[in-house]
Write a protein that holds these residues in place. Sequence first.
Motif, PDB file in Angstrom:
ATOM      1  N   LYS A 130      -3.071   3.312  -9.493  1.00 10.02           N
ATOM      2  CA  LYS A 130      -2.882   1.927  -9.065  1.00 10.02           C
ATOM      3  C   LYS A 130      -3.858   1.618  -7.930  1.00 10.02           C
ATOM      4  O   LYS A 130      -4.146   2.471  -7.106  1.00 10.02           O
ATOM      5  CB  LYS A 130      -1.448   1.697  -8.595  1.00 10.02           C
ATOM      6  CG  LYS A 130      -0.435   1.867  -9.710  1.00 10.02           C
ATOM      7  CD  LYS A 130       0.959   1.571  -9.227  1.00 10.02           C
ATOM      8  CE  LYS A 130       1.954   1.783 -10.365  1.00 10.02           C
ATOM      9  NZ  LYS A 130       3.329   1.692  -9.910  1.00 10.02           N
ATOM     10  N   PRO A 131      -4.322   0.386  -7.837  1.00  9.94           N
ATOM     11  CA  PRO A 131      -5.346   0.042  -6.842  1.00  9.94           C
ATOM     12  C   PRO A 131      -4.844  -0.011  -5.397  1.00  9.94           C
ATOM     13  O   PRO A 131      -5.655   0.001  -4.479  1.00  9.94           O
ATOM     14  CB  PRO A 131      -5.827  -1.345  -7.287  1.00  9.94           C
ATOM     15  CG  PRO A 131      -4.670  -1.905  -8.053  1.00  9.94           C
ATOM     16  CD  PRO A 131      -4.000  -0.734  -8.713  1.00  9.94           C
ATOM     17  N   ASP A 132      -3.534  -0.017  -5.184  1.00 16.65           N
ATOM     18  CA  ASP A 132      -3.006  -0.136  -3.828  1.00 16.65           C
ATOM     19  C   ASP A 132      -2.681   1.221  -3.207  1.00 16.65           C
ATOM     20  O   ASP A 132      -1.903   1.310  -2.265  1.00 16.65           O
ATOM     21  CB  ASP A 132      -1.753  -1.020  -3.822  1.00 16.65           C
ATOM     22  CG  ASP A 132      -0.637  -0.444  -4.683  1.00 16.65           C
ATOM     23  OD1 ASP A 132      -0.890   0.483  -5.478  1.00 16.65           O
ATOM     24  OD2 ASP A 132       0.504  -0.917  -4.544  1.00 16.65           O
ATOM     25  N   ARG A 133      -3.293   2.281  -3.697  1.00 16.02           N
ATOM     26  CA  ARG A 133      -3.019   3.631  -3.206  1.00 16.02           C
ATOM     27  C   ARG A 133      -4.182   4.167  -2.395  1.00 16.02           C
ATOM     28  O   ARG A 133      -5.341   3.960  -2.751  1.00 16.02           O
ATOM     29  CB  ARG A 133      -2.689   4.555  -4.368  1.00 16.02           C
ATOM     30  CG  ARG A 133      -1.395   4.118  -5.028  1.00 16.02           C
ATOM     31  CD  ARG A 133      -0.973   5.046  -6.111  1.00 16.02           C
ATOM     32  NE  ARG A 133       0.351   4.643  -6.596  1.00 16.02           N
ATOM     33  CZ  ARG A 133       1.046   5.335  -7.455  1.00 16.02           C
ATOM     34  NH1 ARG A 133       0.572   6.469  -7.936  1.00 16.02           N
ATOM     35  NH2 ARG A 133       2.230   4.911  -7.838  1.00 16.02           N
ATOM     36  N   ILE A 134      -3.827   4.874  -1.329  1.00 15.99           N
ATOM     37  CA  ILE A 134      -4.812   5.437  -0.407  1.00 15.99           C
ATOM     38  C   ILE A 134      -4.518   6.919  -0.225  1.00 15.99           C
ATOM     39  O   ILE A 134      -3.370   7.310   0.009  1.00 15.99           O
ATOM     40  CB  ILE A 134      -4.754   4.707   0.954  1.00 15.99           C
ATOM     41  CG1 ILE A 134      -5.163   3.244   0.774  1.00 15.99           C
ATOM     42  CG2 ILE A 134      -5.617   5.404   1.996  1.00 15.99           C
ATOM     43  CD1 ILE A 134      -5.027   2.399   2.034  1.00 15.99           C
ATOM     44  N   VAL A 135      -5.543   7.740  -0.311  1.00 16.92           N
ATOM     45  CA  VAL A 135      -5.424   9.177  -0.072  1.00 16.92           C
ATOM     46  C   VAL A 135      -5.575   9.429   1.425  1.00 16.92           C
ATOM     47  O   VAL A 135      -6.463   8.875   2.076  1.00 16.92           O
ATOM     48  CB  VAL A 135      -6.498   9.958  -0.861  1.00 16.92           C
ATOM     49  CG1 VAL A 135      -6.555  11.410  -0.427  1.00 16.92           C
ATOM     50  CG2 VAL A 135      -6.242   9.850  -2.360  1.00 16.92           C
ATOM     51  N   VAL A 136      -4.714  10.304   1.943  1.00 13.09           N
ATOM     52  CA  VAL A 136      -4.762  10.690   3.354  1.00 13.09           C
ATOM     53  C   VAL A 136      -4.987  12.196   3.420  1.00 13.09           C
ATOM     54  O   VAL A 136      -4.203  12.970   2.862  1.00 13.09           O
ATOM     55  CB  VAL A 136      -3.457  10.329   4.089  1.00 13.09           C
ATOM     56  CG1 VAL A 136      -3.563  10.673   5.569  1.00 13.09           C
ATOM     57  CG2 VAL A 136      -3.111   8.861   3.887  1.00 13.09           C
ATOM     58  N   THR A 159       0.835  -1.200   0.000  1.00 13.47           N
ATOM     59  CA  THR A 159       0.000   0.000   0.000  1.00 13.47           C
ATOM     60  C   THR A 159       0.870   1.249   0.000  1.00 13.47           C
ATOM     61  O   THR A 159       1.869   1.331   0.714  1.00 13.47           O
ATOM     62  CB  THR A 159      -0.912   0.016   1.247  1.00 13.47           C
ATOM     63  OG1 THR A 159      -1.740  -1.139   1.208  1.00 13.47           O
ATOM     64  CG2 THR A 159      -1.765   1.261   1.284  1.00 13.47           C
ATOM     65  N   LEU A 160       0.462   2.223  -0.791  1.00 16.15           N
ATOM     66  CA  LEU A 160       1.127   3.517  -0.815  1.00 16.15           C
ATOM     67  C   LEU A 160       0.122   4.572  -0.365  1.00 16.15           C
ATOM     68  O   LEU A 160      -0.952   4.704  -0.952  1.00 16.15           O
ATOM     69  CB  LEU A 160       1.639   3.837  -2.225  1.00 16.15           C
ATOM     70  CG  LEU A 160       2.328   5.193  -2.379  1.00 16.15           C
ATOM     71  CD1 LEU A 160       3.569   5.288  -1.488  1.00 16.15           C
ATOM     72  CD2 LEU A 160       2.692   5.444  -3.832  1.00 16.15           C
ATOM     73  N   TYR A 161       0.480   5.305   0.661  1.00 14.04           N
ATOM     74  CA  TYR A 161      -0.359   6.374   1.198  1.00 14.04           C
ATOM     75  C   TYR A 161       0.086   7.689   0.590  1.00 14.04           C
ATOM     76  O   TYR A 161       1.266   8.050   0.663  1.00 14.04           O
ATOM     77  CB  TYR A 161      -0.234   6.428   2.716  1.00 14.04           C
ATOM     78  CG  TYR A 161      -0.719   5.174   3.408  1.00 14.04           C
ATOM     79  CD1 TYR A 161      -2.044   5.055   3.800  1.00 14.04           C
ATOM     80  CD2 TYR A 161       0.150   4.113   3.651  1.00 14.04           C
ATOM     81  CE1 TYR A 161      -2.498   3.903   4.434  1.00 14.04           C
ATOM     82  CE2 TYR A 161      -0.300   2.961   4.286  1.00 14.04           C
ATOM     83  CZ  TYR A 161      -1.617   2.866   4.671  1.00 14.04           C
ATOM     84  OH  TYR A 161      -2.063   1.727   5.294  1.00 14.04           O
ATOM     85  N   LEU A 162      -0.846   8.418  -0.011  1.00 12.21           N
ATOM     86  CA  LEU A 162      -0.564   9.701  -0.643  1.00 12.21           C
ATOM     87  C   LEU A 162      -1.128  10.819   0.225  1.00 12.21           C
ATOM     88  O   LEU A 162      -2.338  10.857   0.491  1.00 12.21           O
ATOM     89  CB  LEU A 162      -1.181   9.750  -2.040  1.00 12.21           C
ATOM     90  CG  LEU A 162      -0.644   8.697  -3.016  1.00 12.21           C
ATOM     91  CD1 LEU A 162      -1.433   8.729  -4.318  1.00 12.21           C
ATOM     92  CD2 LEU A 162       0.834   8.913  -3.277  1.00 12.21           C
ATOM     93  N   LEU A 163      -0.261  11.719   0.664  1.00 14.47           N
ATOM     94  CA  LEU A 163      -0.639  12.746   1.623  1.00 14.47           C
ATOM     95  C   LEU A 163      -1.118  14.029   0.967  1.00 14.47           C
ATOM     96  O   LEU A 163      -0.492  14.540   0.039  1.00 14.47           O
ATOM     97  CB  LEU A 163       0.550  13.091   2.527  1.00 14.47           C
ATOM     98  CG  LEU A 163       1.206  11.959   3.293  1.00 14.47           C
ATOM     99  CD1 LEU A 163       2.307  12.511   4.186  1.00 14.47           C
ATOM    100  CD2 LEU A 163       0.196  11.168   4.097  1.00 14.47           C
ATOM    101  N   ASP A 164      -2.194  14.567   1.515  1.00 15.40           N
ATOM    102  CA  ASP A 164      -2.667  15.893   1.166  1.00 15.40           C
ATOM    103  C   ASP A 164      -1.818  16.909   1.934  1.00 15.40           C
ATOM    104  O   ASP A 164      -1.294  16.604   3.018  1.00 15.40           O
ATOM    105  CB  ASP A 164      -4.148  16.017   1.557  1.00 15.40           C
ATOM    106  CG  ASP A 164      -4.805  17.276   1.062  1.00 15.40           C
ATOM    107  OD1 ASP A 164      -4.216  18.001   0.237  1.00 15.40           O
ATOM    108  OD2 ASP A 164      -5.944  17.550   1.503  1.00 15.40           O
TER     109      ASP A 164
END
Length: 162
Positions: free
Chosen positions: A114-120, A2-7
């Motif tokens: 990509k499906p393994d990405r999550i927005v934070v 999983t890759l977390y993408l930060l705001d």
Amino acid sequence: MTLYLLDANVLIRAHGDYYPIDRIPQFWEWLLEMGSQNCVKIPLEIYNEVTPSNGPLAEWLKRADVKEALVLEESPDRATVQRVLALGYAPDLDDVEMEQIGRDPFLIAAAMVKPDRIVVTKEGSKPSATRSRRKIPDICKTFGVTCINDFILYRELNFSIK
């Protein structure tokens, strides 16, 4: 993985409200380590929202080791960004609305790649909002992107001060 993408607001509020760089450096060291391990990244467009300012957060982000560890090394997919704007916000946004939205479409588009990405983000859902007033969690829901707040991120990646 999983890759977390930060705001940007995650960084701004972490420094301003919870983990000031000069008082709780352990948080920033942990964040740097998470970036080095490719667990947490910041799209360049979001990074560029924070770095023009002055102060400890901007100075920390401008460090070469921090930029290298945290900035997502991908060019945005313009078609996906346009899709986020048109279907997530509105197909006929004017210049004022585009200014209000800022760089959020780049964050969401980076997660859609990509499906393994999550927005934070620190933004809360507001399903009744329309056009440029829509919130990141609601746009993410529109596109089937997982969106969490920063405290969920800290639990999922086991942040603690030792």
